[in-house]
Each structure stands twice: as C-alpha cells, then as structure tokens.
Design an enzyme around this catalytic site. Structure first.
Site, PDB file in Angstrom:
ATOM      1  N   PHE A  95      38.089  38.752  46.893  1.00 40.75           N
ATOM      2  CA  PHE A  95      38.113  38.695  45.433  1.00 40.75           C
ATOM      3  C   PHE A  95      38.014  37.247  44.962  1.00 40.75           C
ATOM      4  O   PHE A  95      36.929  36.729  44.751  1.00 40.75           O
ATOM      5  CB  PHE A  95      39.361  39.405  44.884  1.00 40.75           C
ATOM      6  CG  PHE A  95      39.386  40.869  45.176  1.00 40.75           C
ATOM      7  CD1 PHE A  95      38.495  41.732  44.563  1.00 40.75           C
ATOM      8  CD2 PHE A  95      40.294  41.398  46.083  1.00 40.75           C
ATOM      9  CE1 PHE A  95      38.497  43.094  44.843  1.00 40.75           C
ATOM     10  CE2 PHE A  95      40.308  42.760  46.371  1.00 40.75           C
ATOM     11  CZ  PHE A  95      39.405  43.605  45.743  1.00 40.75           C
ATOM     12  N   CYS A  96      39.127  36.589  44.798  1.00 47.69           N
ATOM     13  CA  CYS A  96      39.139  35.266  44.168  1.00 47.69           C
ATOM     14  C   CYS A  96      38.560  34.168  45.044  1.00 47.69           C
ATOM     15  O   CYS A  96      37.888  33.263  44.537  1.00 47.69           O
ATOM     16  CB  CYS A  96      40.554  34.926  43.710  1.00 47.69           C
ATOM     17  SG  CYS A  96      41.188  36.177  42.563  1.00 47.69           S
ATOM     18  N   VAL A  97      38.779  34.228  46.358  1.00 49.53           N
ATOM     19  CA  VAL A  97      38.190  33.210  47.242  1.00 49.53           C
ATOM     20  C   VAL A  97      36.669  33.351  47.244  1.00 49.53           C
ATOM     21  O   VAL A  97      35.942  32.375  47.059  1.00 49.53           O
ATOM     22  CB  VAL A  97      38.785  33.306  48.667  1.00 49.53           C
ATOM     23  CG1 VAL A  97      38.024  32.403  49.637  1.00 49.53           C
ATOM     24  CG2 VAL A  97      40.269  32.943  48.645  1.00 49.53           C
TER      25      VAL A  97
END
Length: 192
Positions: A114-116
């Site tokens: 997701f965020c990485v």
C-alpha cells in the site's frame, strides 16, 4: 552533489502490535533504527510519515496513530501526516524535499503493498531515484499472499520499473551505505 532523505512510512503503534501487527514488525523496527542511525550519521534528512484517518482506526493522536514503541526518533527528524497511501498526495512532502534540495530517497516502512509501493512509484514519477531497503518494509499479507511473498514481489517488481526514468534499487539494511550506495559484496550501486 546529491542529497538524500530517508522516508520512514507508517511505522505506527496500530500496525506494530495487536490485531494488525505486521509481519516481523519488531525486527523491521530494529532494521529501520539501524538505517536511520546511518542516515543521521551521513547528514541525510530523516522524515517519519504517519497515516491518519478522521475517525476509527489510526485516528490522529490516538495510541494506534503514534509512532511505534522502540522506533528511534530524534528531535532533528521531521514528520509528515498523510491521509492516503501516497505520502506526497495532499501533504507537504514534495515541498519539504525541494526546500532541502533532496535528490534521492531511501524508503522503508509499512505496509509494503500500500503506502510503501504507492509512495515509491510517486517518487519515481516526481523524478526521485529510490533505494528501497529490501528487508525494512513489511505487511500483514492477505488471504492470497503471505507477507514474505508480498515483500519479495515488491522488491522484484519495483526494481524492474524503468519507464519513469529514475529507478528503484533494493538494498538490504546491512549493505546500505549513505552517500556511496556500495554493496558489501562488491556490487556496483553508485549513483548517490
């Protein structure tokens, strides 16, 4: 001269303990601490990014929202709050990096897919080469893939994206050298 920033993404209490404890979160926190120590010693900018929601899980200033216990944070480190998987979207991150004349990024944290992943791709689109610390990002996994499969998949996939121009290089914590990008086994990782 190239200048580097370390982005530590979403290493927060709610993702490191309890029901949503990510895979090997405590070991990953230990590796992130080693990476951030190296970054500070080399004069690199260290930025902790925290995800937040308006209500419920990871709500601003709740216990779950706080940076994880055991994570080393220094007064000189910077913090960014975000509300989407993209650490640049509707945040001050790009402005901050430009203000400090940052040219290269080192990325670690949570969650891998997701965020990485989203922040890494956005960094490439903005022109930043990225070193992904291959053993310092993690996830819970999902019903189709184990956490190890997700992590390995992203280490492989992100390093094979070439269409943005800037590239991602996956380097393990112990081999990471700020300013030189030299692999301890002698591989050529020059460029920063």
């Amino acid at each position: 001269m190239k200048k580097t920033a370390l982005l530590v993404i979403d290493v927060q209490q709610g993702l490191c303990e309890g029901e949503h404890d990510a895979f090997e979160s405590q070991q990953v926190i230990g590796r992130i601490n080693r990476v951030s120590d190296k970054a500070r010693a080399a004069g690199a900018l260290v930025v902790f990014i925290q995800h937040e929601s308006k209500s419920g899980y990871l709500e601003f200033e709740t216990d779950a929202w706080q940076l994880a216990r055991g994570l080393h944070v220094e007064p000189t480190d910077l913090r960014i709050r975000k509300t989407t998987p993209d650490s640049f979207h509707r945040t001050e991150l790009e402005r901050l990096l430009n203000h400090h004349a940052i040219t290269d990024l080192v990325i670690c944290g949570m969650h891998t897919e997701f965020c990485v992943d989203t922040t890494t791709r956005r960094a490439l689109a903005l022109g930043f080469p990225v070193v992904l610390v291959e053993d310092a990002h993690t996830t819970e996994g999902n019903r189709h893939l184990s956490p190890i499969q997700v992590i390995r998949h992203h280490n492989e996939t992100l390093t094979n994206i070439s269409s943005f121009g800037p590239r991602v290089r996956a380097i393990p914590t112990d081999d990471l050298r700020f300013g030189a990008w030299q692999h301890s086994s002698g591989g050529d990782h020059a460029g920063t």
